[in-house]
Structures are given as C-alpha cells and as structure tokens.
Design an enzyme around this catalytic site. Structure first.
Site, short mmCIF file in Angstrom:
data_model
loop_
_atom_site.label_atom_id
_atom_site.label_comp_id
_atom_site.label_asym_id
_atom_site.label_seq_id
_atom_site.Cartn_x
_atom_site.Cartn_y
_atom_site.Cartn_z
N TYR A 518 2.62 5.24 5.27
CA TYR A 518 1.59 4.25 5.59
C TYR A 518 1.64 3.90 7.07
O TYR A 518 0.75 4.20 7.81
CB TYR A 518 1.76 3.01 4.71
CG TYR A 518 0.68 1.98 4.92
CD1 TYR A 518 -0.56 2.14 4.32
CD2 TYR A 518 0.90 0.85 5.72
CE1 TYR A 518 -1.57 1.20 4.52
CE2 TYR A 518 -0.10 -0.10 5.92
CZ TYR A 518 -1.33 0.08 5.32
OH TYR A 518 -2.33 -0.85 5.51
N SER A 599 -5.87 4.08 3.24
CA SER A 599 -6.27 2.98 4.12
C SER A 599 -5.76 3.26 5.54
O SER A 599 -6.16 4.25 6.15
CB SER A 599 -5.76 1.65 3.57
OG SER A 599 -6.39 0.57 4.18
N ASP A 682 -15.97 0.00 -1.99
CA ASP A 682 -14.91 -0.38 -1.06
C ASP A 682 -15.53 -1.18 0.08
O ASP A 682 -16.09 -0.60 1.02
CB ASP A 682 -14.19 0.86 -0.52
CG ASP A 682 -12.95 0.50 0.29
OD1 ASP A 682 -12.79 -0.69 0.63
OD2 ASP A 682 -12.16 1.40 0.59
N HIS A 718 -11.32 -0.49 -2.93
CA HIS A 718 -10.26 -0.03 -2.04
C HIS A 718 -9.03 0.44 -2.81
O HIS A 718 -8.15 1.07 -2.24
CB HIS A 718 -9.87 -1.15 -1.07
CG HIS A 718 -9.12 -0.69 0.12
ND1 HIS A 718 -9.61 0.23 1.02
CD2 HIS A 718 -7.89 -1.04 0.58
CE1 HIS A 718 -8.72 0.44 1.97
NE2 HIS A 718 -7.66 -0.32 1.73
#
Length: 748
Positions: A518, A599, A682, A718
């Site tokens: 991430y 993301s 989203d 999302h």
C-alpha cells in the site's frame, strides 16, 4: 513501433491554468490502432479529446503523445456507459475463452473457503453484549446480542433484510449511553454517502419518518441525556438521491451537526464548522463523563490535527445540548496528530505525535490551560498503534514492533507501567473494545494463517479467557510456511516483507508469485487471513509477498514521511526492490510475478508498471488514483494533497507529474498483462481514474503482446460494503485472469 503513422494538422483550443484560452495548430498523429488492436485483443474504440491543458507552463500533454479522455470523467455520458459495457464484455469474453475450467474451480473453492463462521469484536452497551457474526455465505454480517458474556445470543439487527441482493450495508452505528437507543447508518452499493436511522432497542421500526442524509466520513456520538447525537454532513451535492454515489462533485465544507431525536433534519444545529478552511473534516467525541464535547479538526488526510472542547455543564447546566456550544481551543496549531483518550475531571489525555514521531501520551488540564501539555508516558522506539482505557484508569497500549504487536498496560493518570498482556509470537491485534466504566475488554488477534481468536481480559480478577475462535472447516494451516525478511531498498533502508507459501515448495525461480503493498497515508499493512492469498498459495503453488514499504505507519510518522510528498518515489522504489529480491532469491521470475494494490496501492501499481514493466508478468490495480494532475477536483480527492502534493503548486506538480500513472504510459516499453479494477459507485477514488488509464494504456500499448483489460464492478464502491457473493465473483475473475496471463495452472 509497428503501427502505421499519419500526421494531420488541426486547430486546437488550449485552456490555461488561469482560465484563459487560445487557439493553436497542433500536429495530430493518427494510427491504425483500431486494426492492430482488433488483431490482438479487440479493444473497444473510444473518442479522444483534442483538448490540451497548460499547467505551470507545461503542455499536458499533446494528444498525439498521451490522449486526454476527458469526456470519460462524466459517468452519466452515453459514451462512458458504452465504454464501460464494452470493457466488461471484452474482459468476460477473454477469461471465458482462455480460462478453461479454472474460473469454475476457483468459484467453487472460494465459496468453500468463505463458508466459515466469522465473529466480530464484542462490546457492551447498557446491559447487553453485542457482536457481529456471519454464518459463512451471508452477504452482510449480522449484529447479535446476548445478556451475559457466555449467554445465548439472538439477532439484533440484520442488514441482509435491507436489500434482496445484499448490496445495502451497515456502514456505522452507535448506541446511546444506557443502551436504550440505536442509531445506524446505511450505505447503498458501497457508496461513502450514508443515511442515518434511529430506533429504540427492541423495536423493529425506526423512530423517525425520514433518515438523516448527506453524511460522509464521520461518526455518531450520543449526548448522555440520550436526547440526540452529533454527526458530520456535507452540503447536499447537485445530484438526485438516486444517483448519489456515482457523482464526482467536490466534497468540501463539512460541518458537525447535532440532531435531536424526533425532529426533522432541517432543525438540526450546526455546532461546529470552519468556513475559512473548507477542506477540514471533523471527528467528534463525547467524554465518558458526558460533560464535554471534543472536536478534532483534520485537513483532509494530513497527519496534523487541531482540537477544541465545549463544556456542556458550564454552558447548559448538564449534559444536554440546548443551543450552539461554545468551543475553546486546546490545540490551535497543526504541529502533530492528536487522538483523544479519556479525561479525569478537567484533565484530558491524548496520544500525539507532536514532538514524538512514534507518539507519546500527554495530558492537558482545561481548568489550568496556562500549564499546557505535559508528558505522561514517554515515546519509545516502537510506535503506538491502538489505545483503550478500561477499568477507570487502565490504559491499554498496543505498540507496533517490526510489523508485530506488543500489548502493554499502564496507569492512565501516573503513566506507570503495570504489565504486558501476552500474545502468540507474530500475532497482530485486529481490534480492541472496552470502556472506561467496565472492568473487561475484548481483543482479537490473527495472522496470515489464523482467521482470528477473540479473548476477554477482566481487570477485576486478572483473568484472560477465550471468547470465540474462528475455525475454517477443511483448512489446514500446517501446510504453510510464513517468514519475515528485511531487504535493502535502493538507498540501503531495510524494508520488512512477509513471505508465505506451502511447505516444501522448491525455490527454483519458476513459481508464480503475488506481491502486495500500500505505502501511504500512515496506513499499515498487517498480517491478515486472506482467502484469496491462501487459495493462490495452495492451488497455484504460489508465493505470497506482503511488503511494508515506506509511506505507511509501520514505524511511526517518520516512516510515513519517508514515503510522501517529495519522497513519494520511495514507495515505488521500495516495491521494485522487493520484486528484485524475490527474483534474485529464486522465489519467482518476472514472467510469473503478479503485483497488486488498491486505492493508493492502485496508484503504486500504475507507477511501478510504467517504471519497471520488465519485472512483472501481471499488474492488478484496484480502485487506483491514476490521474495525479486532477485527483483534487473530484469528491474527497483534495484531502490527499497531504501525501501526493497539490497539482496547483508548481513544485508539487513537477514532482507528481513524474509518477502519475496516466501521464507516464511508455509505448516504447513492453508491458506485462494489466487488469484495472474499479467500482461504479466508488465516490472516493472515482472510476474516471481507472477509465482514463485503461483507455490510455489500450491506445498507447495497442501492439503489446500481453492484454490490458478492465473489470468494472457494478453496485460496488471503494471496497467496503461488498457482499460475500460480489467478493467471490470478483476474486474468481481476477485469479482466472492471473492463471491465464502468468500461465499458472490450478492444482486440484
């Protein structure tokens, strides 16, 4: 390049950053893209804009180099809808024609693996205990209640009754102090927008005729008189309610409101807002004693915060809200992150990174503000991750130590260390629940190969007992091997990475591998039980690597700072060096290595694919931020300037232009297979990021030997709120695509 090129000259309107425009002649290169693309993967055609933007004197970019699919930013445009439909058909046709029976096997295996009882963390409110439970394949988990910790449970609230297809979810909830009232917020199709309903505990209908609307990014906090609660909301966007979740309007000017139960929302009181700072968002807390209302103000996702408090007793003579509370400043400058812990009378306790990147515990006496803050528990070399006050003055602190947790108990008021609460080696705390006026608290821990154990610790007798252990029928954790390594990045920084696979797997460089990270917003990627990862390791003889790159919170604020703003490139570099480590140590080879992130992690994948496509066989970018020059113009995107920088600032623009996935697709390079995933609802990272990147890559890489495809989830946002059925379908599609593109067989 193999494509035939033809040049024509046209007049193009150029929009400047100051709003003015002018016209100039632009040489546009046209190609036989359609013919070549259809020969390979039959990519859908899509209109290309001829608009050119000038930002800080830079032409972004001549459409003959990187086309601007600006019209795909409109989710309601017929051609956008057609583009989405065509991409979905292309992807489904591809995996059905190339995947053989792998898709069928994966869906059966995922269904089998997900069919196990899952328990949420228990908590007590009033006289009742509550916890979430999913029997296995229920679309949404159900909230249960029971009178005693070992008593018989019954259904309290079942979100599955809210829709036929399981796409309406319980987003957040809050009980009043005595447990008499239950306020709950519902999300449709994974949207961040929620509607708040209120009912009395034991009733099966709401108390109010209409729910509260336009809440996003906030909690629900009851006053102790139980006559109402605080919540956050934005001004209503210029869309109808039936389209809420698909719009792209910028979300600014959030405010804290107080709602008195039984009244219309139009009568709600705006108790706190900051018109001078429209980017600010707020978190509201009512103190355990009910006397104080504490408001924390955050500028988007910036790590620094401000804090204010109101004394309800002093102003209104009790714990009720009878008007607009008067707030007094506690923290008036953004010098660090502050998190409220609890209060003892007029003394407030916080965890903060102000002056302590790994955080320390401080106190502040609102009756003697001239004394300022003083340290109660000093900073140590490991970062504070969770905190909870239980049994009046027992402060439970969970520290992160090399991506593993340690739990320590201190005296809140003196800071004295009392004792540790032992955890199995390598365990990760998934959550802690408890309250200041109860002697017990619950904690849940797990790992890559353990789905979770929930225990109850009672300070009244010091007993630590088992509450629930999650068992997955037919799952054998003993067949897997898990280890943690620390590899050097380009600048020598040691980066932690977990690797797991089946025991006895030969490291010959031929194994398929799945690498995930991430790297942003101070968020830590912790060991967790993943049906998808375990299925990949078991059924594909795969290697799973979870990388804790810089930008996260694994080593406190310093680790976050090392991967944001002008250090953002470190994230991609750390990730690439993890790949090189896996390859050099013979875990896998480039053609067998798949990478994934979501993301901010989707941005990571897009950037890495542009910078080092030769390292990979497949890149899967989930709900990614791919347009780093326009992200701040949609919904809550402006909040992310804390990590990415502000494109309207020249220096920030020059920095992020170099890593923006949309603007760095390189047609001179051979790319691996690519799968870009988004959701039609989203409204956090809006789908236009993925649609524009997909269109750009399919055009620029039209003669690429490997496919570039998209999967657009319907009635999904999302990520949160997806039904189990939606999750199984998405994973089955993704790993079928992986099997095809990595030439990785599924082993029964």
């Amino acid at each position: 390049m193999l494509r035939k090129v033809e040049t024509i000259t046209t007049k193009t309107t150029i929009k400047n950053v100051d709003g003015t425009s002018n016209t100039k002649e632009v040489k546009t290169i046209t190609t036989q893209y359609e013919k070549i693309a259809k020969t390979l993967f039959n990519y859908p055609t899509v209109r290309r804009d001829d608009q050119v933007d000038i930002l800080h004197g830079v032409e972004i970019k001549d459409p003959c180099v990187v086309p601007i699919y600006r019209h795909l930013e409109d989710p309601d445009a017929p051609e956008t809808k057609q583009f989405v439909e065509d991409q979905g058909k292309l992807f489904q046709d591809f995996i059905k024609s190339k995947g053989g029976d792998v898709r069928t096997k994966l869906e059966a295996r995922f269904t089998e693996m997900f069919n196990y009882e899952r328990y949420g963390l228990p908590f007590k409110k009033g006289d009742n205990y509550y916890y979430f439970h999913n029997s296995g394949l229920q679309p949404q988990s159900v909230l249960y209640t029971q009178k005693t910790v070992d008593g018989e449970s019954s259904v309290f609230f079942d979100p599955n009754t809210l829709s036929q297809d399981g796409t309406v979810s319980l987003s957040r909830y809050s009980f009043s102090e005595s447990g008499k009232f239950f306020a709950y917020a519902v999300s449709v199709s994974g949207s961040d927008w929620v509607k708040i309903h209120v009912r009395e505990v034991g009733a099966d209908k709401d108390l109010e005729e209409k729910p509260l609307e336009w809440m996003k990014f906030g909690g629900i906090e009851w006053t102790h008189d139980e006559k109402g609660f605080f919540y956050n909301r934005y001004p209503a966007p210029s869309v109808s309610l039936d389209k809420a979740g698909t719009e792209t309007n910028v979300n600014k000017n959030q405010a804290v409101y107080y709602h008195r139960v039984g009244t219309d929302q139009s009568e709600d009181i705006a108790v706190y807002k900051d018109s001078e700072h429209p980017d600010f968002g707020f978190v509201t807390t009512v103190s355990d004693c009910g006397r104080y209302v504490i408001v924390g103000a955050w500028k988007g996702t910036h790590p620094e915060s401000l804090f204010y408090y109101a004394d309800l007793e002093k102003q209104f003579g009790g714990n009720s809200v009878l008007g607009v509370p008067e707030f007094t400043t506690i923290v008036g400058e953004r010098t660090g992150a502050y998190d409220w812990i609890a209060n003892e009378g007029t003394v407030f306790y916080f965890v903060t990174s102000d002056g302590a990147p790994n955080k320390h515990v401080v106190k502040y006496d609102v009756a003697q503000p001239e004394l300022g803050f003083s340290v109660v528990i000093p900073e140590v070399e490991t970062a504070i991750f969770y905190h909870k006050v239980v049994a009046n003055n027992k402060l439970v602190l969970v520290y992160m130590q090399d991506v593993k947790h340690v739990m320590r108990v201190h005296d809140l008021t003196t800071g004295e260390y009392l004792h540790n609460i032992d955890l199995p080696t390598g365990s990760i705390i998934k959550g802690v629940s408890g309250s200041k006026n109860k002697t017990e608290f619950f904690y849940n821990f797990g790992s890559f190969i353990s789905p979770g154990i929930t225990r109850r610790f009672d300070f009244a007798n010091g007993q630590d007992t088992l509450f629930k252990e999650t068992i997955v029928p037919g799952f054998d954790s003993s067949i897997f091997e898990v280890k943690q390594v620390f590899y050097p990045s380009a600048d020598g920084t040691k980066i932690p990475m977990y690797i797991f696979h089946k025991k006895g797997l030969e490291m010959n460089g031929e194994n398929p591998a799945f690498q995930y990270a991430y790297g942003g917003f101070n968020f830590s990627v912790l060991p967790s039980f993943s049906v998808a990862w375990l299925t990949f390791a078991e059924k594909f003889n795969g290697v799973v690597a979870i990388v804790n790159i810089r930008g996260g919170g694994e080593y406190g604020q310093a680790w976050h700072d090392a991967g944001r703003l002008f250090n953002k490139q470190n994230c991609s570099t750390d990730f690439q060096y993890a790949s090189r480590y896996l390859i050099s140590e013979k875990y896998t080879k480039p053609a067998k290595l798949a990478i994934n992130g979501g993301s901010n992690g989707g941005l990571l994948i897009g950037t890495v694919l542009n910078q080092a496509p030769e390292l990979y066989g497949l890149g899967i970018a989930d709900v990614g931020v791919h347009d780093l020059l326009r992200f701040h113009k949609f919904t809550i995107g402006h909040a992310w300037t804390s990590d990415f920088g502000n494109p309207d600032v020249k220096e920030d623009f020059e920095n992020i232009l170099k890593i923006s996935p949309l603007h760095n697709v390189d047609s001179s390079k051979a790319y691996p297979a690519v799968l870009i995933v988004t959701g039609d609802h989203d409204n956090r990272v809006v789908p236009l990021h993925s649609l524009k990147l997909g269109a750009t890559m399919q055009y620029e890489l039209n003669n690429n030997a490997k496919p570039i495809m998209m999967r657009i989830n319907t009635k999904a946002g999302h990520g949160a709120g997806k039904s189990i059925q939606q999750t199984i379908e998405e994973l089955s599609d993704k790993y079928t695509y992986l099997s095809i593109t990595l030439d990785a067989p599924y082993f029964d």
